[in-house]
Design a protein around this motif. Structure first.
Motif, PDB file in Angstrom:
ATOM      1  N   GLU A   1       0.647  -1.276  -0.230  1.00  0.00           N
ATOM      2  CA  GLU A   1      -0.125   0.047  -0.115  1.00  0.00           C
ATOM      3  C   GLU A   1       0.808   1.357  -0.093  1.00  0.00           C
ATOM      4  OE1 GLU A   1      -2.571   0.096   3.069  1.00  0.00           O
ATOM      5  OE2 GLU A   1      -3.792  -2.103   2.747  1.00  0.00           O
ATOM      6  N   VAL A   2       1.737   1.038   0.855  1.00  0.00           N
ATOM      7  CA  VAL A   2       2.870   2.167   0.703  1.00  0.00           C
ATOM      8  C   VAL A   2       3.644   2.606  -0.543  1.00  0.00           C
ATOM      9  CG1 VAL A   2       5.153   3.142   1.985  1.00  0.00           C
ATOM     10  CG2 VAL A   2       3.356   2.269   3.245  1.00  0.00           C
ATOM     11  N   THR A   3       4.061   1.462  -1.249  1.00  0.00           N
ATOM     12  CA  THR A   3       4.518   1.643  -2.454  1.00  0.00           C
ATOM     13  C   THR A   3       3.551   2.361  -3.512  1.00  0.00           C
ATOM     14  OG1 THR A   3       5.974  -0.249  -2.140  1.00  0.00           O
ATOM     15  CG2 THR A   3       5.591   0.470  -4.417  1.00  0.00           C
ATOM     16  N   ASP A   4       2.325   1.674  -3.606  1.00  0.00           N
ATOM     17  CA  ASP A   4       1.451   2.116  -4.246  1.00  0.00           C
ATOM     18  C   ASP A   4       0.907   3.714  -4.171  1.00  0.00           C
ATOM     19  OD1 ASP A   4       1.064  -0.265  -5.539  1.00  0.00           O
ATOM     20  OD2 ASP A   4      -0.759  -1.089  -4.226  1.00  0.00           O
ATOM     21  N   LYS A   5       0.862   3.915  -2.931  1.00  0.00           N
ATOM     22  CA  LYS A   5       0.548   5.573  -2.730  1.00  0.00           C
ATOM     23  C   LYS A   5       1.806   6.470  -3.272  1.00  0.00           C
ATOM     24  CE  LYS A   5      -1.724   8.689  -0.688  1.00  0.00           C
ATOM     25  NZ  LYS A   5      -3.169   9.067  -1.134  1.00  0.00           N
ATOM     26  N   ILE A   6       3.193   5.865  -3.077  1.00  0.00           N
ATOM     27  CA  ILE A   6       4.211   6.856  -3.615  1.00  0.00           C
ATOM     28  C   ILE A   6       4.082   6.856  -5.059  1.00  0.00           C
ATOM     29  CG2 ILE A   6       6.909   7.123  -3.545  1.00  0.00           C
ATOM     30  CD1 ILE A   6       6.972   5.774  -0.944  1.00  0.00           C
ATOM     31  N   GLN A   7       3.636   5.985  -5.498  1.00  0.00           N
ATOM     32  CA  GLN A   7       3.681   5.781  -7.291  1.00  0.00           C
ATOM     33  C   GLN A   7       2.456   6.676  -7.675  1.00  0.00           C
ATOM     34  OE1 GLN A   7       3.298   1.522  -7.865  1.00  0.00           O
ATOM     35  NE2 GLN A   7       5.593   1.600  -8.558  1.00  0.00           N
ATOM     36  N   GLU A   8       1.402   6.675  -7.073  1.00  0.00           N
ATOM     37  CA  GLU A   8       0.211   7.569  -7.019  1.00  0.00           C
ATOM     38  C   GLU A   8       0.733   9.125  -7.120  1.00  0.00           C
ATOM     39  OE1 GLU A   8      -3.907   8.636  -5.091  1.00  0.00           O
ATOM     40  OE2 GLU A   8      -3.298   6.796  -4.900  1.00  0.00           O
ATOM     41  N   LEU A   9       1.421   9.404  -5.880  1.00  0.00           N
ATOM     42  CA  LEU A   9       1.981  10.867  -5.722  1.00  0.00           C
ATOM     43  C   LEU A   9       2.846  11.088  -6.981  1.00  0.00           C
ATOM     44  CD1 LEU A   9       2.318  10.501  -1.949  1.00  0.00           C
ATOM     45  CD2 LEU A   9       0.663  11.977  -3.159  1.00  0.00           C
ATOM     46  N   TYR A  10       3.529  10.456  -7.284  1.00  0.00           N
ATOM     47  CA  TYR A  10       5.003  10.624  -8.323  1.00  0.00           C
ATOM     48  C   TYR A  10       4.987   9.585  -9.251  1.00  0.00           C
ATOM     49  CZ  TYR A  10       6.379  13.879  -4.394  1.00  0.00           C
ATOM     50  OH  TYR A  10       6.255  14.806  -3.336  1.00  0.00           O
ATOM     51  N   PRO A  11       3.962   9.623 -10.086  1.00  0.00           N
ATOM     52  CA  PRO A  11       3.876   8.528 -11.236  1.00  0.00           C
ATOM     53  C   PRO A  11       5.024   8.338 -12.189  1.00  0.00           C
ATOM     54  CG  PRO A  11       2.210  10.371 -11.868  1.00  0.00           C
ATOM     55  CD  PRO A  11       2.985  10.526 -10.508  1.00  0.00           C
ATOM     56  N   ASP A  12       5.801   9.338 -12.322  1.00  0.00           N
ATOM     57  CA  ASP A  12       6.875   9.647 -13.454  1.00  0.00           C
ATOM     58  C   ASP A  12       8.397   9.359 -12.589  1.00  0.00           C
ATOM     59  OD1 ASP A  12       5.051   9.840 -15.228  1.00  0.00           O
ATOM     60  OD2 ASP A  12       5.144  12.164 -15.182  1.00  0.00           O
ATOM     61  N   SER A  13       8.368   8.914 -11.347  1.00  0.00           N
ATOM     62  CA  SER A  13       9.565   8.675 -10.570  1.00  0.00           C
ATOM     63  C   SER A  13      10.145   7.472 -10.814  1.00  0.00           C
ATOM     64  CB  SER A  13       9.157   8.948  -9.132  1.00  0.00           C
ATOM     65  OG  SER A  13       8.356   7.734  -8.721  1.00  0.00           O
ATOM     66  N   GLU A  14       9.913   6.312 -11.691  1.00  0.00           N
ATOM     67  CA  GLU A  14      10.508   5.276 -11.707  1.00  0.00           C
ATOM     68  C   GLU A  14      10.919   4.466 -10.601  1.00  0.00           C
ATOM     69  OE1 GLU A  14      13.690   5.645 -14.423  1.00  0.00           O
ATOM     70  OE2 GLU A  14      12.595   6.757 -16.012  1.00  0.00           O
ATOM     71  N   LEU A  15       9.960   4.639  -9.471  1.00  0.00           N
ATOM     72  CA  LEU A  15      10.030   4.061  -8.230  1.00  0.00           C
ATOM     73  C   LEU A  15      10.316   2.506  -8.381  1.00  0.00           C
ATOM     74  CD1 LEU A  15       9.765   4.937  -5.335  1.00  0.00           C
ATOM     75  CD2 LEU A  15       7.470   4.110  -5.219  1.00  0.00           C
ATOM     76  N   GLU A  16      11.258   2.249  -7.510  1.00  0.00           N
ATOM     77  CA  GLU A  16      11.569   0.747  -7.299  1.00  0.00           C
ATOM     78  C   GLU A  16      12.036   0.332  -5.941  1.00  0.00           C
ATOM     79  OE1 GLU A  16      15.001  -2.394  -9.298  1.00  0.00           O
ATOM     80  OE2 GLU A  16      14.925  -0.522 -10.264  1.00  0.00           O
ATOM     81  N   LEU A  17      11.327  -0.592  -5.416  1.00  0.00           N
ATOM     82  CA  LEU A  17      11.679  -1.273  -4.063  1.00  0.00           C
ATOM     83  C   LEU A  17      13.026  -1.760  -4.066  1.00  0.00           C
ATOM     84  CD1 LEU A  17      10.986  -1.960  -1.380  1.00  0.00           C
ATOM     85  CD2 LEU A  17       9.915  -3.959  -2.045  1.00  0.00           C
ATOM     86  N   LEU A  18      14.010  -1.526  -3.243  1.00  0.00           N
ATOM     87  CA  LEU A  18      15.246  -1.973  -3.082  1.00  0.00           C
ATOM     88  C   LEU A  18      15.620  -2.744  -1.935  1.00  0.00           C
ATOM     89  CD1 LEU A  18      17.574   1.293  -3.353  1.00  0.00           C
ATOM     90  CD2 LEU A  18      17.049  -0.649  -5.437  1.00  0.00           C
TER      91      LEU A  18
END
Length: 328
Positions: free
Chosen positions: A115-132
Protein backbone atom coordinates in the motif's frame (compact mmCIF):
# COMPACT_ATOMS: atom_id res chain seq x y z
CA UNK A 1 38.64 23.56 72.85
CA UNK A 2 39.13 27.00 71.31
CA UNK A 3 36.54 28.42 68.99
CA UNK A 4 37.40 28.93 65.35
CA UNK A 5 37.43 32.57 64.48
CA UNK A 6 34.52 33.82 62.46
CA UNK A 7 36.60 36.58 60.98
CA UNK A 8 38.16 35.58 57.67
CA UNK A 9 41.80 36.50 57.40
CA UNK A 10 42.94 38.82 54.64
CA UNK A 11 45.37 37.48 52.08
CA UNK A 12 46.77 38.91 48.88
CA UNK A 13 45.75 36.89 45.84
CA UNK A 14 46.77 37.47 42.25
CA UNK A 15 43.24 37.42 40.83
CA UNK A 16 40.04 39.46 40.98
CA UNK A 17 37.88 37.59 43.47
CA UNK A 18 34.25 37.19 42.50
CA UNK A 19 31.72 36.49 45.22
CA UNK A 20 30.11 33.35 43.77
CA UNK A 21 28.90 31.98 47.10
CA UNK A 22 26.80 35.07 47.86
CA UNK A 23 24.62 34.16 44.88
CA UNK A 24 24.15 30.52 45.88
CA UNK A 25 20.33 30.83 46.23
CA UNK A 26 20.12 32.29 42.73
CA UNK A 27 22.27 29.47 41.35
CA UNK A 28 20.09 26.86 43.05
CA UNK A 29 16.91 28.42 41.64
CA UNK A 30 18.36 28.60 38.12
CA UNK A 31 19.45 24.95 38.26
CA UNK A 32 16.10 23.84 39.66
CA UNK A 33 14.20 25.79 36.98
CA UNK A 34 16.30 24.33 34.16
CA UNK A 35 15.89 20.79 35.51
CA UNK A 36 12.10 21.22 35.80
CA UNK A 37 11.87 22.57 32.24
CA UNK A 38 13.96 19.63 30.99
CA UNK A 39 11.79 17.08 32.79
CA UNK A 40 8.54 18.75 31.71
CA UNK A 41 9.75 18.70 28.10
CA UNK A 42 9.04 14.96 28.18
CA UNK A 43 5.31 15.74 28.03
CA UNK A 44 5.79 17.57 24.71
CA UNK A 45 6.64 14.21 23.12
CA UNK A 46 9.90 12.28 23.05
CA UNK A 47 10.98 11.02 19.63
CA UNK A 48 12.70 7.68 20.24
CA UNK A 49 14.79 6.30 17.38
CA UNK A 50 13.73 3.21 15.48
CA UNK A 51 16.76 1.30 16.76
CA UNK A 52 15.40 1.55 20.30
CA UNK A 53 11.71 0.83 19.73
CA UNK A 54 11.70 -1.37 16.61
CA UNK A 55 9.88 -1.07 13.31
CA UNK A 56 10.39 -1.33 9.56
CA UNK A 57 12.72 0.43 7.11
CA UNK A 58 11.80 0.47 3.41
CA UNK A 59 14.25 1.78 0.83
CA UNK A 60 13.35 2.80 -2.73
CA UNK A 61 15.27 4.10 -5.72
CA UNK A 62 13.71 6.82 -7.88
CA UNK A 63 14.42 9.54 -10.40
CA UNK A 64 13.25 13.13 -10.54
CA UNK A 65 12.20 15.08 -7.46
CA UNK A 66 10.21 14.10 -4.36
CA UNK A 67 9.05 16.17 -1.43
CA UNK A 68 9.93 14.24 1.73
CA UNK A 69 7.50 16.23 3.90
CA UNK A 70 4.61 15.47 1.52
CA UNK A 71 5.48 11.78 1.56
CA UNK A 72 5.65 11.75 5.36
CA UNK A 73 2.20 13.39 5.65
CA UNK A 74 0.53 11.16 3.05
CA UNK A 75 2.02 7.88 4.29
CA UNK A 76 1.31 8.79 7.94
CA UNK A 77 -2.34 9.33 7.05
CA UNK A 78 -2.37 5.99 5.21
CA UNK A 79 -0.65 3.92 7.91
CA UNK A 80 -2.03 5.74 10.94
CA UNK A 81 1.39 6.21 12.60
CA UNK A 82 4.39 8.51 12.26
CA UNK A 83 6.76 8.02 9.33
CA UNK A 84 10.24 9.40 8.79
CA UNK A 85 11.30 9.97 5.18
CA UNK A 86 14.95 10.54 4.34
CA UNK A 87 16.43 11.07 0.89
CA UNK A 88 19.86 10.06 -0.33
CA UNK A 89 21.89 8.93 -3.32
CA UNK A 90 22.85 5.45 -4.40
CA UNK A 91 26.59 4.71 -4.23
CA UNK A 92 26.60 2.29 -7.17
CA UNK A 93 24.42 4.28 -9.59
CA UNK A 94 23.18 7.78 -10.36
CA UNK A 95 19.71 7.13 -8.93
CA UNK A 96 18.35 8.73 -5.81
CA UNK A 97 17.15 6.77 -2.79
CA UNK A 98 14.26 7.23 -0.38
CA UNK A 99 14.20 5.54 3.04
CA UNK A 100 10.97 5.31 5.01
CA UNK A 101 11.12 4.40 8.71
CA UNK A 102 8.02 3.07 10.47
CA UNK A 103 7.96 2.59 14.23
CA UNK A 104 6.09 -0.55 15.24
CA UNK A 105 6.50 -3.45 17.66
CA UNK A 106 5.32 -6.00 15.07
CA UNK A 107 6.79 -4.40 11.94
CA UNK A 108 4.95 -3.54 8.73
CA UNK A 109 3.11 -6.34 6.95
CA UNK A 110 3.67 -7.18 3.28
CA UNK A 111 0.21 -5.86 2.44
CA UNK A 112 0.92 -2.57 4.18
CA UNK A 113 4.26 -2.25 2.41
CA UNK A 114 2.49 -2.74 -0.93
CA UNK A 115 0.00 0.00 0.00
CA UNK A 116 2.88 2.36 0.81
CA UNK A 117 4.55 1.65 -2.53
CA UNK A 118 1.29 2.19 -4.42
CA UNK A 119 0.71 5.50 -2.61
CA UNK A 120 4.15 6.87 -3.52
CA UNK A 121 3.68 5.79 -7.16
CA UNK A 122 0.31 7.56 -7.12
CA UNK A 123 1.92 10.75 -5.82
CA UNK A 124 4.87 10.61 -8.23
CA UNK A 125 3.87 8.47 -11.24
CA UNK A 126 6.94 9.48 -13.31
CA UNK A 127 9.52 8.75 -10.60
CA UNK A 128 10.41 5.23 -11.82
CA UNK A 129 10.03 4.05 -8.24
CA UNK A 130 11.68 0.72 -7.44
CA UNK A 131 11.76 -1.19 -4.16
CA UNK A 132 15.36 -1.86 -3.11
CA UNK A 133 15.03 -3.26 0.41
CA UNK A 134 12.63 -3.79 3.30
CA UNK A 135 13.82 -4.78 6.77
CA UNK A 136 12.21 -5.23 10.16
CA UNK A 137 14.28 -3.77 13.02
CA UNK A 138 14.18 -5.64 16.32
CA UNK A 139 14.05 -3.34 19.33
CA UNK A 140 15.76 -5.91 21.58
CA UNK A 141 19.31 -5.04 20.56
CA UNK A 142 18.59 -1.31 20.89
CA UNK A 143 17.06 -1.81 24.33
CA UNK A 144 20.10 -3.79 25.43
CA UNK A 145 22.40 -1.03 24.18
CA UNK A 146 20.33 1.60 26.02
CA UNK A 147 20.40 -0.45 29.23
CA UNK A 148 24.18 -0.90 28.98
CA UNK A 149 24.64 2.85 28.56
CA UNK A 150 22.55 3.54 31.66
CA UNK A 151 24.56 0.97 33.65
CA UNK A 152 27.78 2.57 32.39
CA UNK A 153 26.55 6.02 33.48
CA UNK A 154 25.62 4.79 36.97
CA UNK A 155 28.92 2.92 37.33
CA UNK A 156 30.85 6.01 36.19
CA UNK A 157 29.01 8.17 38.75
CA UNK A 158 29.89 5.78 41.58
CA UNK A 159 33.53 5.63 40.47
CA UNK A 160 33.67 9.43 40.37
CA UNK A 161 32.32 9.70 43.92
CA UNK A 162 34.89 7.22 45.21
CA UNK A 163 37.73 8.86 43.23
CA UNK A 164 36.91 12.39 44.44
CA UNK A 165 36.38 11.14 48.00
CA UNK A 166 39.87 9.60 48.08
CA UNK A 167 41.69 12.32 46.18
CA UNK A 168 40.11 15.22 48.08
CA UNK A 169 39.68 13.69 51.51
CA UNK A 170 41.31 16.80 53.03
CA UNK A 171 38.27 18.83 52.00
CA UNK A 172 35.66 16.27 53.03
CA UNK A 173 35.91 14.19 49.88
CA UNK A 174 32.60 12.27 50.11
CA UNK A 175 30.50 15.43 50.12
CA UNK A 176 32.65 16.87 47.33
CA UNK A 177 32.09 13.72 45.27
CA UNK A 178 28.32 13.73 45.79
CA UNK A 179 28.08 17.45 44.89
CA UNK A 180 30.12 16.88 41.72
CA UNK A 181 27.87 14.01 40.63
CA UNK A 182 24.73 16.05 41.38
CA UNK A 183 26.11 18.79 39.14
CA UNK A 184 26.87 16.22 36.47
CA UNK A 185 23.37 14.76 36.76
CA UNK A 186 21.80 18.20 36.28
CA UNK A 187 23.99 18.69 33.19
CA UNK A 188 22.74 15.43 31.69
CA UNK A 189 19.09 16.19 32.51
CA UNK A 190 19.25 19.65 30.92
CA UNK A 191 21.00 18.18 27.87
CA UNK A 192 18.19 15.65 27.57
CA UNK A 193 15.62 18.47 27.74
CA UNK A 194 17.50 20.33 25.02
CA UNK A 195 17.43 17.26 22.78
CA UNK A 196 13.66 16.87 23.25
CA UNK A 197 12.87 20.56 22.74
CA UNK A 198 15.07 20.71 19.61
CA UNK A 199 13.12 17.80 18.15
CA UNK A 200 16.05 15.38 17.96
CA UNK A 201 15.60 11.65 18.38
CA UNK A 202 16.79 9.71 21.41
CA UNK A 203 19.24 7.58 19.47
CA UNK A 204 22.83 6.33 19.53
CA UNK A 205 24.08 9.92 19.02
CA UNK A 206 22.29 10.99 22.20
CA UNK A 207 23.87 8.13 24.14
CA UNK A 208 27.28 9.13 22.74
CA UNK A 209 26.70 12.68 24.02
CA UNK A 210 25.78 11.39 27.49
CA UNK A 211 28.86 9.17 27.72
CA UNK A 212 31.10 12.01 26.46
CA UNK A 213 29.72 14.48 29.00
CA UNK A 214 30.29 11.97 31.80
CA UNK A 215 34.00 12.54 31.37
CA UNK A 216 34.10 16.09 30.07
CA UNK A 217 31.64 17.92 32.33
CA UNK A 218 33.32 16.79 35.57
CA UNK A 219 36.80 17.97 34.59
CA UNK A 220 36.43 21.66 35.55
CA UNK A 221 34.86 20.73 38.88
CA UNK A 222 37.89 18.61 39.77
CA UNK A 223 40.19 21.52 38.85
CA UNK A 224 38.32 23.82 41.26
CA UNK A 225 38.43 21.18 44.01
CA UNK A 226 42.18 20.94 43.47
CA UNK A 227 42.48 24.71 43.90
CA UNK A 228 40.46 24.56 47.12
CA UNK A 229 42.76 21.87 48.47
CA UNK A 230 45.87 23.92 47.62
CA UNK A 231 44.46 27.13 49.09
CA UNK A 232 43.46 25.25 52.23
CA UNK A 233 47.17 25.17 53.10
CA UNK A 234 48.23 28.44 51.43
CA UNK A 235 45.45 30.50 53.05
CA UNK A 236 44.97 29.00 56.53
CA UNK A 237 42.08 30.11 58.71
CA UNK A 238 40.04 31.60 55.88
CA UNK A 239 36.26 31.29 55.92
CA UNK A 240 35.12 28.48 53.65
CA UNK A 241 33.03 30.67 51.36
CA UNK A 242 35.95 33.05 50.85
CA UNK A 243 38.23 30.11 50.13
CA UNK A 244 35.85 28.80 47.47
CA UNK A 245 35.37 32.27 45.95
CA UNK A 246 39.13 32.64 45.54
CA UNK A 247 39.56 29.11 44.19
CA UNK A 248 36.72 29.50 41.68
CA UNK A 249 38.02 32.91 40.58
CA UNK A 250 41.51 31.48 40.03
CA UNK A 251 40.08 28.70 37.87
CA UNK A 252 37.57 30.91 36.03
CA UNK A 253 39.78 32.03 33.15
CA UNK A 254 41.07 28.52 32.43
CA UNK A 255 37.59 27.02 32.61
CA UNK A 256 36.07 29.60 30.27
CA UNK A 257 38.88 29.26 27.74
CA UNK A 258 38.55 25.48 27.65
CA UNK A 259 34.76 25.60 27.36
CA UNK A 260 34.73 28.36 24.71
CA UNK A 261 37.28 26.45 22.61
CA UNK A 262 35.27 23.22 22.80
CA UNK A 263 31.96 25.03 22.23
CA UNK A 264 33.40 26.84 19.21
CA UNK A 265 34.52 23.58 17.62
CA UNK A 266 31.03 22.13 18.06
CA UNK A 267 29.54 25.34 16.67
CA UNK A 268 31.70 25.04 13.53
CA UNK A 269 30.57 21.42 13.12
CA UNK A 270 26.94 22.54 13.52
CA UNK A 271 27.24 25.29 10.90
CA UNK A 272 28.93 22.95 8.40
CA UNK A 273 26.24 20.32 9.06
CA UNK A 274 23.47 22.85 8.41
CA UNK A 275 25.11 24.01 5.18
CA UNK A 276 25.73 20.46 3.95
CA UNK A 277 22.39 19.11 5.18
CA UNK A 278 24.01 16.54 7.50
CA UNK A 279 21.18 16.27 10.03
CA UNK A 280 22.63 13.13 11.63
CA UNK A 281 25.64 15.13 12.89
CA UNK A 282 23.43 17.91 14.25
CA UNK A 283 21.91 15.47 16.76
CA UNK A 284 25.40 15.15 18.29
CA UNK A 285 26.88 18.65 17.98
CA UNK A 286 23.88 20.64 19.26
CA UNK A 287 23.35 18.55 22.45
CA UNK A 288 27.11 18.71 23.05
CA UNK A 289 26.95 22.52 22.97
CA UNK A 290 24.08 22.48 25.46
CA UNK A 291 26.01 20.10 27.71
CA UNK A 292 29.19 22.21 27.52
CA UNK A 293 27.36 25.39 28.55
CA UNK A 294 25.48 23.66 31.39
CA UNK A 295 28.59 21.80 32.56
CA UNK A 296 30.59 25.04 32.71
CA UNK A 297 27.84 26.76 34.68
CA UNK A 298 27.64 23.86 37.13
CA UNK A 299 31.41 23.68 37.63
CA UNK A 300 31.80 27.39 38.37
CA UNK A 301 28.52 28.32 40.04
CA UNK A 302 26.35 25.43 41.18
CA UNK A 303 28.69 22.70 42.49
CA UNK A 304 31.03 24.93 44.61
CA UNK A 305 28.04 26.77 46.11
CA UNK A 306 26.30 23.47 46.88
CA UNK A 307 29.46 22.12 48.51
CA UNK A 308 29.83 25.26 50.70
CA UNK A 309 26.17 24.99 51.75
CA UNK A 310 26.70 21.34 52.68
CA UNK A 311 29.80 22.13 54.79
CA UNK A 312 27.98 24.89 56.64
CA UNK A 313 25.12 22.49 57.38
CA UNK A 314 27.74 20.22 58.95
CA UNK A 315 28.96 23.14 61.10
CA UNK A 316 32.22 23.63 59.20
CA UNK A 317 33.06 27.29 58.55
CA UNK A 318 36.85 27.06 58.24
CA UNK A 319 38.91 24.29 56.66
CA UNK A 320 41.90 23.34 58.74
CA UNK A 321 45.23 23.35 56.88
CA UNK A 322 46.67 19.94 56.08
CA UNK A 323 49.34 18.95 58.56
CA UNK A 324 52.58 18.01 56.89
CA UNK A 325 54.28 14.85 58.06
CA UNK A 326 57.34 15.53 60.15
CA UNK A 327 60.64 14.50 58.59
CA UNK A 328 62.54 11.83 60.48
Amino acid sequence: MSKQTKESKQFDVDVKVRNFCSKSKLFFLISLALILIALLSTFTGVDVALEFKGGTIITYSYSGEMDEKTIEDEISALIGSSVNAQGGESLDSDTKTLSLSFSSNEGLTIERQAEVTDKIQELYPDSELELLDANDVDATSGSEFFAKCIVAAIFAALILIVYIALRFKQISGWSAGVCAVLGLLSTLIVTYGGVVLCGFEIDSNFMAVILTLLGYAINDTIVIYDRIRENQTLLPGMQIQELVNISSSQSLCRTLRTSITTFSSMLVVTIVSLVMGLTSILSFSVPMMIGIVMGTYNSICFVPSLWVWWQKKRGISVLQPVKKKAKI
